[in-house]
Write a protein that holds these residues in place. Structure first.
Motif, PDB file in Angstrom:
ATOM      1  N   LEU A 202       3.407   7.746  25.375  1.00 55.16           N
ATOM      2  CA  LEU A 202       3.371   8.122  24.236  1.00 55.16           C
ATOM      3  C   LEU A 202       2.207   8.770  24.077  1.00 55.16           C
ATOM      4  N   ALA A 203       2.115  10.031  23.400  1.00 52.57           N
ATOM      5  CA  ALA A 203       1.516  11.189  23.963  1.00 52.57           C
ATOM      6  C   ALA A 203       0.749  11.335  21.993  1.00 52.57           C
ATOM      7  N   PHE A 204      -1.063  11.518  22.639  1.00 51.08           N
ATOM      8  CA  PHE A 204      -1.818  11.596  20.850  1.00 51.08           C
ATOM      9  C   PHE A 204      -2.327  12.814  20.565  1.00 51.08           C
ATOM     10  N   THR A 205      -2.650  13.245  19.385  1.00 50.58           N
ATOM     11  CA  THR A 205      -3.203  14.437  19.204  1.00 50.58           C
ATOM     12  C   THR A 205      -5.106  13.838  18.634  1.00 50.58           C
ATOM     13  N   GLU A 224       1.740   3.598  29.029  1.00 49.50           N
ATOM     14  CA  GLU A 224       0.591   4.706  28.771  1.00 49.50           C
ATOM     15  C   GLU A 224       1.170   5.239  28.192  1.00 49.50           C
ATOM     16  N   ILE A 225      -0.566   6.758  27.922  1.00 46.27           N
ATOM     17  CA  ILE A 225      -0.696   7.325  26.549  1.00 46.27           C
ATOM     18  C   ILE A 225      -1.227   8.786  27.542  1.00 46.27           C
ATOM     19  N   LEU A 226      -1.165   9.724  26.732  1.00 46.31           N
ATOM     20  CA  LEU A 226      -1.606  11.468  26.991  1.00 46.31           C
ATOM     21  C   LEU A 226      -2.469  11.758  25.611  1.00 46.31           C
ATOM     22  N   LEU A 227      -3.282  12.714  26.322  1.00 50.63           N
ATOM     23  CA  LEU A 227      -3.975  12.928  25.254  1.00 50.63           C
ATOM     24  C   LEU A 227      -3.210  14.787  24.846  1.00 50.63           C
ATOM     25  N   TYR A 269      -6.132   7.103  28.485  1.00 56.55           N
ATOM     26  CA  TYR A 269      -4.806   8.046  28.954  1.00 56.55           C
ATOM     27  C   TYR A 269      -4.941   8.625  30.429  1.00 56.55           C
ATOM     28  N   ALA A 270      -3.627   8.548  30.453  1.00 53.92           N
ATOM     29  CA  ALA A 270      -4.068   8.967  32.289  1.00 53.92           C
ATOM     30  C   ALA A 270      -3.471  10.797  32.110  1.00 53.92           C
ATOM     31  N   GLY A 271      -3.329  11.588  30.991  1.00 57.23           N
ATOM     32  CA  GLY A 271      -3.054  12.477  31.213  1.00 57.23           C
ATOM     33  C   GLY A 271      -3.078  13.771  30.086  1.00 57.23           C
ATOM     34  N   ILE A 272      -2.910  15.148  30.097  1.00 51.30           N
ATOM     35  CA  ILE A 272      -2.997  15.568  29.026  1.00 51.30           C
ATOM     36  C   ILE A 272      -1.757  16.590  29.060  1.00 51.30           C
TER      37      ILE A 272
END
Length: 397
Positions: A202-205, A224-227, A269-272
């Motif tokens: 899942l990627a969050f703004t 796991e999440i991303l930015l 977060y693990a990455g962008i």
């Protein structure tokens, strides 16, 4: 013409008619009006001073405050925030006491408000329950708050990667799905968190009232999440990703400063990933400092595949940075039929190449079709994996 006389000029023995004198008021009509107005004002002030309603006539906003139940668990701590001028710090340091004045009655009431509801200012947050599971060693203080850093040989990419059977993933076709645009809109974010399996990334703004709380909720469900970092598109500013967007017209130092603002919005977060950014990602001179900074902080990078001229693949390779590029935007046409067709393409590519990456938004139809499709993958000999697992497989391959 009759000559006017008085007692002194009248001949002796003769009486003259006394002229009647006119009565003259000691003030004019305007002065009388002023006196009356003054008396009215005095009476009004007397009413205002001695009435129980000093704020009568003012607009009144009434807020219903829910009193917590006695057995309701209170948060151990919270974001201090910036109090309103009328707020006073509570002795515990975790709550605020706010004096509320009822505009209709003038009644004052002190209400204790949890610091979780305090105003968000972008300043460094105090440790909270939302920070549970965050490795404090991997945080560094910046002017905007805490941001990721490499420490003790550990990187956020590896520490915050979701669990997966990587040995199994190395031997069979895998698909990674990233659902983005989360954090703005609690309902759609909650749907993505709860209706999609943990292997979906899942990627969050960086925007939204409380992205940290929603991001931590996703991590609590083992996603796991991303930015997502807003970057300049070709039609900027007509198409504006949002505040603190990275721009090709800014210096590297200015863009890195904006990147730090985004990095501080939440943690874990693990990455962008780029959010828009077709022009920015295609410009090596502005993209390179961003990739270098993110790599230095131990993060991976996802290119959403929207720009065929993106410099991200070569720049991440030069930094030995974990990288993936989306092969398909699953809901580019947000209908059931088109989403299903794109998922078939994604599945076919995974079987041909061993790896495929798809991105989607959190539209209800997208979540519905993804959830149904994912249930069929095992029977088709395809493994759904978190994005970090796909990045590692791509690197080893």
């Amino acid at each position: 013409m009759t000559e006017m006389t008085d007692d002194l000029s009248t001949p002796l023995g003769q009486k003259t008619a006394r002229q009647k004198r006119r009565f003259r008021l000691p003030f004019t009509a305007m002065q009388a009006l002023a006196v009356l107005l003054g008396l009215f004002l005095v009476a009004f002030l007397a009413v205002a001073l001695f009435t129980d309603n000093p704020f009568g006539g003012e607009p009144v906003a009434r807020i219903a405050l829910r009193q917590p139940a006695a057995d309701e668990k209170q948060p151990a701590s919270g974001h201090a925030g910036q109090a309103a001028k009328s707020a006073q710090q509570a002795p515990s340091g975790d709550n605020k006491t706010v004096t509320i004045i009822d505009g209709s009655s003038g009644k004052r009431q002190d209400v204790v408000i949890s610091s979780d509801a305090a105003d968000k200012t972008g300043a460094e947050p105090a440790p909270t329950m939302a920070m549970a599971g965050i490795d404090q060693r991997l945080l560094e203080k910046s002017r905007y708050g805490m941001i990721p850093v490499v420490a003790d040989g550990l990187k956020p990419f590896t520490v915050y990667a979701a669990d997966a059977d990587r040995t199994k993933a190395a031997k069979m076709p895998v698909v990674a799905i990233v659902v983005g645009g989360l954090g703005v809109g609690a309902a759609k974010t909650a749907d993505a968190i709860m209706k999609l399996p943990p292997a979906v990334t899942l990627a969050f703004t960086p925007y939204g009232a409380d992205p940290a709380k929603l991001a931590e909720r996703a991590r609590a469900q083992r996603h796991e999440i991303l930015l997502q970092v807003p970057m300049e598109p070709f039609d900027y500013p007509d198409n504006d990703p949002g505040p603190q967007t990275l721009l090709t017209t800014l210096t590297p130092e200015q863009n890195i400063d904006r990147l730090c603002w985004h990095l501080s919005r939440f943690q874990g977060y693990a990455g962008i990933a780029n959010f828009m950014g077709a022009r920015f990602t295609a410009t090596d001179t502005v993209m390179q400092p961003i990739i270098r900074e993110a790599a230095k902080r131990g993060l991976g990078y996802l290119d959403d595949g929207s720009s065929p001229r993106s410099a991200a693949p070569s720049l991440t390779a030069s930094e030995s940075m974990p990288f993936a590029k989306a092969d398909f935007t699953i809901d580019a046409v947000p209908t059931s039929a088109e989403i299903d067709r794109t998922l078939v393409k994604l599945e076919t590519l995974a079987k041909e190449r061993g790896l495929a990456v798809g991105v989607a938004s959190a539209l209800p139809i997208s979540i519905e079709r993804l959830a149904a499709w994912i249930k069929t993958l095992d029977s088709r000999g395809i493994m759904l994996v978190p994005l970090t697992t796909a990045m590692l497989k791509s690197k080893s391959g």
